[in-house]
Write a protein that holds these residues in place. Structure first.
Motif, short mmCIF file in Angstrom:
data_model
loop_
_atom_site.label_atom_id
_atom_site.label_comp_id
_atom_site.label_asym_id
_atom_site.label_seq_id
_atom_site.Cartn_x
_atom_site.Cartn_y
_atom_site.Cartn_z
N VAL A 133 13.71 -11.04 2.88
CA VAL A 133 12.85 -10.19 3.71
C VAL A 133 12.97 -8.74 3.24
O VAL A 133 14.09 -8.22 3.09
CB VAL A 133 13.23 -10.30 5.20
N LEU A 134 11.84 -8.11 2.99
CA LEU A 134 11.84 -6.72 2.54
C LEU A 134 11.83 -5.79 3.76
O LEU A 134 10.95 -5.89 4.63
CB LEU A 134 10.60 -6.46 1.67
N VAL A 135 12.81 -4.90 3.83
CA VAL A 135 12.89 -3.92 4.91
C VAL A 135 12.92 -2.51 4.35
O VAL A 135 12.24 -1.61 4.86
CB VAL A 135 14.15 -4.17 5.78
N ASP A 136 13.69 -2.31 3.30
CA ASP A 136 13.90 -0.99 2.71
C ASP A 136 12.98 -0.82 1.50
O ASP A 136 12.98 -1.64 0.58
CB ASP A 136 15.36 -0.84 2.30
N LEU A 137 12.21 0.24 1.49
CA LEU A 137 11.31 0.53 0.38
C LEU A 137 12.07 0.67 -0.93
O LEU A 137 11.53 0.41 -2.01
CB LEU A 137 10.53 1.81 0.68
N PRO A 174 9.26 -3.40 -5.49
CA PRO A 174 9.06 -4.62 -4.71
C PRO A 174 7.80 -4.61 -3.84
O PRO A 174 7.17 -5.65 -3.66
CB PRO A 174 10.32 -4.71 -3.85
N HIS A 175 7.43 -3.43 -3.31
CA HIS A 175 6.25 -3.43 -2.43
C HIS A 175 4.96 -3.66 -3.22
O HIS A 175 4.01 -4.25 -2.72
CB HIS A 175 6.18 -2.13 -1.62
N ILE A 176 4.91 -3.21 -4.48
CA ILE A 176 3.73 -3.45 -5.32
C ILE A 176 3.68 -4.91 -5.75
O ILE A 176 2.61 -5.55 -5.74
CB ILE A 176 3.74 -2.53 -6.55
N GLU A 177 4.84 -5.47 -6.10
CA GLU A 177 4.89 -6.88 -6.48
C GLU A 177 4.39 -7.75 -5.33
O GLU A 177 3.62 -8.70 -5.54
CB GLU A 177 6.32 -7.25 -6.86
N LEU A 178 4.82 -7.44 -4.11
CA LEU A 178 4.40 -8.21 -2.95
C LEU A 178 2.89 -8.05 -2.70
O LEU A 178 2.19 -9.02 -2.41
CB LEU A 178 5.17 -7.78 -1.71
N ALA A 196 3.39 -1.23 1.16
CA ALA A 196 2.88 -2.48 0.63
C ALA A 196 1.45 -2.74 1.11
O ALA A 196 0.60 -3.19 0.34
CB ALA A 196 3.79 -3.63 1.05
N LEU A 197 1.17 -2.42 2.37
CA LEU A 197 -0.19 -2.63 2.90
C LEU A 197 -1.20 -1.70 2.22
O LEU A 197 -2.33 -2.10 1.94
CB LEU A 197 -0.20 -2.42 4.41
N LEU A 198 -0.80 -0.48 1.95
CA LEU A 198 -1.72 0.45 1.28
C LEU A 198 -2.04 -0.04 -0.14
O LEU A 198 -3.15 0.17 -0.63
CB LEU A 198 -1.11 1.85 1.22
N ALA A 199 -1.09 -0.72 -0.76
CA ALA A 199 -1.29 -1.21 -2.12
C ALA A 199 -1.99 -2.57 -2.16
O ALA A 199 -2.35 -3.05 -3.23
CB ALA A 199 0.05 -1.32 -2.83
N THR A 200 -2.16 -3.21 -1.01
CA THR A 200 -2.73 -4.57 -0.96
C THR A 200 -4.25 -4.53 -1.04
O THR A 200 -4.91 -3.86 -0.24
CB THR A 200 -2.29 -5.28 0.34
#
Length: 400
Positions: free
Chosen positions: A59-63, A73-77, A109-113
């Motif tokens: 689970v991703l919590v920390d940017l 990790p947030h871009i990969e997700l 992550a949402l902004l990059a999705t």
């Protein structure tokens, strides 16, 4: 519909977080591959370990989490996701998303999705109704975000109001339907399904009807919606949960059912008559309750024939695919074949309702499918949900 879909679930801080665990479980049961991102506030209510166990994924919590194998990790997700679901979505995260902020793992992550985003808010009623929240929601809708609004119910503050997260089954059904709208084979099509046994009134408190439960019709409506269709369910049964993407039209009698269909007939691509329509109705309907008397041990009813809905519609048909059901107790194939021809149907589903473990009121059915110039196709006993999916699959090739 969700099998092998890669869904990122974003969880933000609110008392409704406990329901998010069941949403994740529900998506996994539907065959989805799920990964979870949490705000630090969300971890105050449920630990990341809960979601890690459910998803078998970190689970991703920390940017700036250094424990992942990804440099960003947030871009990969974001790149991995077929769909992003925010549940529960707080007023705070709505404001951030509407304004393009990216100050934590969830919002970055949402902004990059670029995948479709579904947002399911939950908050206090006053926060929900606040002008700022409503502006943020309007902006998100303008940006193409799909929003499932909260329901009215008991809030954490101890009073009833709008802001409660919808029930888990409703959320999972909503997600399934949104995926169907994106990928279903009935996108852009309108399907009308009828359900239940018609009720033909004797007086204000009595009617003639039959044993149809409406289960088959509701299952067909759900299966059609799962393929992305706009679905109209014309039903005499009104106490069942309405599947996501389905519009319910309440009727009672055969004549009301015919009128409801005729009003929409020109817009339809498919009509599935799963309802058990009464062949006859009382010639007269008493305005008051019919009373028994001491000198009358018998009562006679005068019945007149109801309109044959499919036969009537066949005379008006243009491009519509018409599918009927035949509930028989004897000579199943012979009687069903006659109906198929007489009513000019593209397909007829015949079932023997004399058997107690299938058909009327049961959760299972065993049917034979008839089509013009084809040999009958006998299907094995199965749940009505599975049967509905099988029937929709067989209707697809019939569409022009």
């Amino acid at each position: 519909m969700l099998k092998d879909k890669q869904i990122a679930v974003y969880i933000t801080g609110g008392i409704a977080v406990y329901k998010a665990a069941e949403v994740v479980r529900g998506l996994i049961k539907q065959g989805a591959k799920v990964r979870v991102v949490m705000t630090k506030s969300a971890t105050e209510f449920v630990t990341p370990q809960t979601f890690a166990v459910l998803t078998k994924q970190r689970v991703l919590v920390d940017l700036f989490d250094q424990a992942t194998n990804q440099l960003v990790p947030h871009i990969e997700l974001a790149d991995w996701s077929d769909l992003a679901v925010v549940v529960p979505a707080t007023a705070n995260v709505l404001a951030k998303l509407a304004n393009g902020l990216a100050d934590d793992a969830v919002t970055a992550a949402l902004l990059a999705t670029t995948a479709p985003k579904l947002v399911i808010p939950a908050m206090n009623e006053h926060m929900w109704q606040a002008p700022a929240t409503q502006r943020n929601l309007a902006q998100l809708r303008q940006d193409g975000v799909i929003i499932l609004e909260p329901t009215v119910g008991m809030l954490a503050e101890g009073y009833v109001g709008r802001g409660r997260l919808p029930e888990v089954a409703t959320i999972v059904d909503f997600i399934r339907h949104q995926v169907a709208l994106m990928n279903g084979q009935l996108q852009g099509r309108t399907v009308l399904v009828t359900a239940g046994g018609t009720k033909e009134r004797l007086d204000p408190v009595r009617f003639i009807s039959n044993d149809s439960s409406g289960k088959m019709g509701y299952a067909l409506a759900s299966a059609a919606a799962d393929q992305g269709a706009k679905v109209i369910l014309v039903s005499t049964i009104h106490d069942r949960a309405i599947p996501a993407g389905v519009t319910l039209v309440q009727v009672e009698s055969a004549q009301e059912m015919l009128t409801a269909i005729q009003q929409r007939f020109a817009t339809l691509d498919v009509i599935i008559m799963a309802a058990a329509v009464a062949d006859f109705r009382p010639a007269t309907v008493a305005e008051q309750k019919i009373k028994k008397t001491t000198d009358n041990d018998r009562m006679s009813l005068s019945l007149i024939k109801n309109p044959d809905i499919l036969k009537t519609l066949a005379r008006q048909r243009e491009q519509q695919v018409m599918v009927g059901f035949a509930a028989e107790t004897q000579q199943l194939i012979e009687n069903a074949t006659h109906k198929l021809t007489e009513k000019q149907l593209a397909m007829l589903v015949a079932n023997d309702v004399s058997k107690k473990d299938r058909g009327f009121n049961a959760d299972t059915n065993e049917v034979t499918i008839l089509r013009p110039h084809q040999a009958p196709e006998a299907l094995p006993m199965m749940s009505k949900t599975a049967l509905a999916e099988a029937l929709i699959e067989r209707i697809l090739p019939l569409l022009p």
